[in-house]
Write a protein that holds these residues in place. Structure first.
Motif, mmCIF file in Angstrom:
data_model
loop_
_atom_site.group_PDB
_atom_site.id
_atom_site.type_symbol
_atom_site.label_atom_id
_atom_site.label_comp_id
_atom_site.label_asym_id
_atom_site.label_seq_id
_atom_site.Cartn_x
_atom_site.Cartn_y
_atom_site.Cartn_z
ATOM 1 N N VAL A 116 15.052 11.423 3.570
ATOM 2 C CA VAL A 116 14.342 12.890 2.968
ATOM 3 C C VAL A 116 14.108 12.723 1.396
ATOM 4 O O VAL A 116 12.780 13.629 1.292
ATOM 5 C CB VAL A 116 15.333 14.004 2.802
ATOM 6 N N LYS A 117 14.663 11.844 0.767
ATOM 7 C CA LYS A 117 13.967 11.941 -1.181
ATOM 8 C C LYS A 117 12.240 11.005 -0.805
ATOM 9 O O LYS A 117 11.756 11.967 -1.067
ATOM 10 C CB LYS A 117 15.057 10.631 -1.711
ATOM 11 N N GLY A 118 12.558 10.435 0.919
ATOM 12 C CA GLY A 118 11.241 9.382 0.499
ATOM 13 C C GLY A 118 10.497 10.691 1.154
ATOM 14 O O GLY A 118 9.038 10.833 0.427
ATOM 15 N N LEU A 119 10.693 12.186 1.871
ATOM 16 C CA LEU A 119 9.385 12.466 2.321
ATOM 17 C C LEU A 119 9.654 13.885 0.961
ATOM 18 O O LEU A 119 7.873 13.714 0.867
ATOM 19 C CB LEU A 119 10.374 13.804 3.141
ATOM 20 N N TRP A 120 10.076 13.750 -0.026
ATOM 21 C CA TRP A 120 9.943 14.982 -1.015
ATOM 22 C C TRP A 120 9.243 14.006 -1.783
ATOM 23 O O TRP A 120 8.222 13.924 -2.247
ATOM 24 C CB TRP A 120 11.018 14.811 -1.870
ATOM 25 N N SER A 159 1.178 -1.413 -0.033
ATOM 26 C CA SER A 159 0.416 0.191 -0.019
ATOM 27 C C SER A 159 0.701 1.391 0.244
ATOM 28 O O SER A 159 1.981 1.488 0.834
ATOM 29 C CB SER A 159 -0.894 0.379 1.124
ATOM 30 N N VAL A 160 0.546 2.288 -0.835
ATOM 31 C CA VAL A 160 0.912 4.073 -0.570
ATOM 32 C C VAL A 160 1.085 3.849 -0.001
ATOM 33 O O VAL A 160 1.795 5.192 0.643
ATOM 34 C CB VAL A 160 1.343 4.298 -2.170
ATOM 35 N N GLN A 161 -0.273 3.763 1.148
ATOM 36 C CA GLN A 161 -0.509 4.829 1.895
ATOM 37 C C GLN A 161 0.187 4.565 3.188
ATOM 38 O O GLN A 161 0.687 5.585 4.154
ATOM 39 C CB GLN A 161 -2.106 4.751 2.328
ATOM 40 N N ALA A 213 7.172 5.947 5.777
ATOM 41 C CA ALA A 213 8.537 4.767 5.888
ATOM 42 C C ALA A 213 9.353 5.652 6.347
ATOM 43 O O ALA A 213 9.513 5.581 6.904
ATOM 44 C CB ALA A 213 8.515 3.619 4.947
ATOM 45 N N CYS A 214 8.877 6.881 5.719
ATOM 46 C CA CYS A 214 10.288 7.849 5.359
ATOM 47 C C CYS A 214 9.984 8.718 6.871
ATOM 48 O O CYS A 214 11.026 9.933 7.075
ATOM 49 C CB CYS A 214 10.710 9.054 3.992
ATOM 50 N N ILE A 215 8.678 9.175 7.347
ATOM 51 C CA ILE A 215 8.640 9.626 8.592
ATOM 52 C C ILE A 215 9.477 9.235 9.777
ATOM 53 O O ILE A 215 9.967 9.463 10.295
ATOM 54 C CB ILE A 215 7.393 9.688 8.799
#
Length: 94
Positions: free
Chosen positions: A66-70, A24-26, A31-33
């Motif tokens: 950080v990339k995942g956060l972006w 699930s993308v949701q 994960a990045c958080i």
């Protein structure tokens, strides 16, 4: 303090990796958080122990989170969303 740092690393690090592998993308987007929240503990533990190689790896991991956060939270998205291409098993040619 050291036991708290180790406990946070032991729980949050694997939790972030587990979330990143969700279908699930949701769920994946969290994960990045979780990963970013654990990074100060990684920095502290590796700095205090003088494990410079692991410290460098933790910096690289922080950049990946950080990339995942972006990607999952901050990047602008088209109004209609992003289209995907799906190939059904019947559409493959021998």
């Amino acid at each position: 303090m050291d036991q708290l740092v180790q406990a946070v690393i032991a729980v949050m690090g694997p939790a972030a990796i587990w979330l990143s592998q969700s279908r699930s993308v949701q769920v994946q987007r969290w994960a990045c958080i979780v990963g970013l929240a654990s990074q100060p503990f990684w920095f502290w533990a590796t700095w205090e122990s003088g494990q410079w190689g692991v410290f460098v790896v933790s910096l690289v991991c922080a950049a990946a989170w950080v990339k995942g956060l972006w990607v999952h939270w901050l990047a602008p998205r088209p109004a209609d969303g992003l289209g995907t291409i799906q190939l059904t098993p019947d559409s493959k040619r021998p």
